[in-house]
Motif scaffolding. Structure first.
Motif, PDB file in Angstrom:
ATOM      1  N   ASN A  52       0.825  -1.207   0.000  1.00 53.88           N
ATOM      2  CA  ASN A  52       0.000   0.000   0.000  1.00 53.88           C
ATOM      3  C   ASN A  52       0.860   1.258   0.000  1.00 53.88           C
ATOM      4  N   TYR A  56       1.389   3.993  -3.158  1.00 49.60           N
ATOM      5  CA  TYR A  56       1.168   5.435  -2.974  1.00 49.60           C
ATOM      6  C   TYR A  56       2.427   6.208  -3.360  1.00 49.60           C
ATOM      7  N   GLN A 114      -3.251   7.927  11.328  1.00 47.69           N
ATOM      8  CA  GLN A 114      -4.622   7.846  10.794  1.00 47.69           C
ATOM      9  C   GLN A 114      -5.385   9.163  10.953  1.00 47.69           C
ATOM     10  N   GLU A 119      -4.584  12.312   3.257  1.00 45.82           N
ATOM     11  CA  GLU A 119      -5.698  11.349   3.284  1.00 45.82           C
ATOM     12  C   GLU A 119      -5.272   9.908   3.009  1.00 45.82           C
ATOM     13  N   GLN A 120      -4.378   9.784   2.035  1.00 44.29           N
ATOM     14  CA  GLN A 120      -3.978   8.435   1.647  1.00 44.29           C
ATOM     15  C   GLN A 120      -3.221   7.730   2.773  1.00 44.29           C
ATOM     16  N   ALA A 123      -5.563   6.783   5.465  1.00 43.61           N
ATOM     17  CA  ALA A 123      -6.391   5.619   5.130  1.00 43.61           C
ATOM     18  C   ALA A 123      -5.605   4.326   5.290  1.00 43.61           C
ATOM     19  N   SER A 126      -5.229   3.593   8.994  1.00 46.50           N
ATOM     20  CA  SER A 126      -6.406   3.124   9.734  1.00 46.50           C
ATOM     21  C   SER A 126      -6.785   1.704   9.306  1.00 46.50           C
ATOM     22  N   LYS A 127      -6.412   1.319   8.108  1.00 41.23           N
ATOM     23  CA  LYS A 127      -6.618  -0.073   7.691  1.00 41.23           C
ATOM     24  C   LYS A 127      -5.593  -0.987   8.390  1.00 41.23           C
TER      25      LYS A 127
END
Lengths: 243, 313
Positions: A52, A56, A114, A119-120, A123, A126-127
């Motif tokens: 992830n 990004y 988080q 924002e990315q 996200a 928080s995942k």
């Protein structure tokens, strides 16, 4: 600004990837089948986090960058992972302690991340924090089991602390690109929580240890080059091929 | 009731397709055969983690690495269900593991071959898991309940693995000349050992007749092997690769592929311990077990301490 964000995202990605790579060395060699599955599962979670972050970072970088070009075609001087996670597996105790010290940090860091303005990253954090909560519970339980298990396991944990503690300071030292969260502010909380677990595990918290740093800036221990050699071998042997 | 009647009742259940459950009466030989077969199957899953685990650190992309880790982890999970199924017959996991380490218990010989290139990850998934699935689909209907139920779950994951293996090879088969060569080489090396996975020819197989009667097995080694060859001989066309058997040819009369002679000498040699990796595989398992001794002891000691603290409180 953008280059700081890319470097920071790569630091997060590299740290997750390198710890995943280390943990995966246990796959098929764990001390108990259930724990073989657990450590491999953690390796897989960390790899997912790394992907992830790399994806990004690739978007931010633009051009032809991909998750794979970032993971497979950067050199040991470009990798920005923490020194702690590149340290060898050693025995099960050392692996457990490495995981615990890191997960305790990663959990607190993700709590902050988080809520960050990007924002990315928020996200992904928080995942990922749900996975980290499990890694933290699992590794802290094992620290207790080994610290307060047998005389032998206790002694092995003392050795593991001696080996790894000196790599923990770096987590709280901000790199120039590390502007999104203030890692130094996490130190006290981290120390309190580690002290509580160590106390439960009947293990001493070391004091006045000289801290090794450099990983965030690309100055690593000698171990990382060997890891990357193995990790990147196929990509570098067959440049440009699709897999 | 005399033993004779127990046996008759037992056989009647089998004939009527009623599953045998752990607490049911069963002939000693049925119990032993199942323990042998299920534990052997469990050991194969565990030893089978090694040739593939070998490539996790070198997987050529992050996606392939994730798929491979998940796959090897699935195998550990299969080992776990199977050990549990075998334990219902009265043998502990420790005993089974000791038998593996002492050489008393066997595991599938296929894992005594080395995994040498990335293409081997594809070939193992496609051919080795493919061969295993044919056997396992049959075992979903085996007469011993816990084994049959474990197999249902395992089959779902295995068929996924086989597709992943095929897809890995498909990408290579459409890649560079080097990748194509790597793909063909892996198929060449894994083809014959995969055929050997079905065991000796029916005429040479010592356990077959009784196992068929007890519905532990429902197809013979040769039937399963033929099914496998028929399936793979078609799938290989999609890859544009060849199977290393000049005698492989569709037989219109039999409605099956004819194939060349398996090197049974090699088969028995690997079974007897002379395969390229027999020694390394067992050594790796023994080492993991021995290195883990202190960990298991610590976990036990800690659990006991906890328990006595709870009692005292």
């Amino acid at each position: 600004m953008k280059s700081n964000l890319i470097d920071y995202t790569l630091h997060l990605a590299d740290t997750a990837l390198i710890l995943s790579q280390r943990n995966s060395e246990w796959c098929g060699h764990g001390p108990i089948l259930e724990q073989d599955i657990a450590i491999t599962n953690i390796s897989l979670d960390l790899l997912g986090q790394a992907r992830n972050f790399y994806q990004y970072a690739a978007t931010l970088t633009g051009g032809e960058a991909t998750e794979d070009s970032l993971a497979y075609l950067r050199t040991e001087r470009e990798f920005k992972n923490l020194l702690l996670v590149e340290q060898e597996n050693g025995d099960w105790g050392q692996t457990i302690l490495r995981q615990y010290l890191f997960s305790q940090f990663q959990y607190l860091m993700f709590e902050k991340l988080q809520q960050c303005s990007d924002e990315q990253l928020a996200a992904i954090a928080s995942k990922s924090i749900k996975e980290t909560a499990y890694h933290l519970r699992w590794s802290s339980e094992w620290v207790c089991r080994l610290g307060d298990g047998t005389k032998e396991s206790h002694e092995r944990m003392l050795l593991a602390i001696e080996e790894l503690w000196r790599y923990t300071g770096e987590m709280f030292e901000s790199a120039v690109y590390e502007t999104i969260i203030n890692v130094a502010s996490l130190k006290e909380d981290w120390m309190q929580r580690v002290s509580a677990v160590f106390s439960e595990a009947t293990l001493p918290v070391p004091e006045n240890v000289f801290m090794q740093t450099g990983g965030k800036k690309g100055i690593h221990t000698e171990l990382l080059g060997f890891m990357l050699t193995e990790l990147q071998y196929v990509q570098r042997t067959y440049p440009g091929a699709e897999w | 009731m005399p033993v004779q009647n127990f046996e008759e009742l037992f056989q009647q259940k089998i004939d009527n397709e009623i599953k045998i459950e752990p607490k049911d009466w069963m002939p000693d030989a049925y119990r032993k055969t199942n323990i042998r077969q299920i534990s052997q199957h469990a050991h194969s899953e565990i030893v089978g983690m090694l040739p593939e685990g070998n490539w996790i650190s070198r997987a050529p992309s992050l996606k392939r690495k994730a798929i491979l880790i998940a796959k090897v982890q699935d195998e550990a999970g299969h080992g776990l269900y199977l050990y549990s199924a075998a334990e219902t017959l009265g043998m502990s996991r420790d005993e089974m593991i000791n038998d593996l380490h002492s050489g008393k218990a066997k595991y599938s010989s296929i894992f005594n071959y080395p995994s040498l290139t990335w293409a081997d990850m594809g070939a193992i998934g496609w051919l080795v898991d493919g061969a295993a699935i044919l056997n396992q689909v049959m075992l979903c209907r085996t007469s011993y309940g816990p084994y049959a139920r474990a197999m249902v779950r395992i089959c779902k994951e295995e068929s996924f693995h086989q597709r992943q293996g095929f897809e890995t090879l498909l990408v290579l088969s459409r890649g560079t000349e080097e990748q194509k060569a790597m793909c063909q080489d892996a198929i060449n090396r894994w083809w014959w050992p995969s055929l050997m996975m079905f065991g000796p020819r029916d005429s040479e197989s010592t356990n077959s007749d009784q196992s068929m009667k007890w519905k532990i097995k429902r197809k013979t080694n040769d039937e399963l092997r033929q099914n496998f060859i028929d399936m793979i001989a078609e799938q290989i066309k999609v890859l544009g690769m060849t199977l290393p058997d000049p005698a492989l040819k569709w037989n219109e009369e039999r409605k099956h592929y004819d194939f060349g002679e398996i090197d049974w000498n090699e088969f028995w040699n690997v079974v007897k311990g002379n395969g390229p990796c027999n020694k390394q595989r067992i050594n790796a398992r023994r080492k993991a077990h021995e290195d883990g001794q202190w960990v298991r002891e610590a976990a036990m000691a800690y659990a006991e301490k906890k328990q006595s603290k709870t009692k005292a409180a």
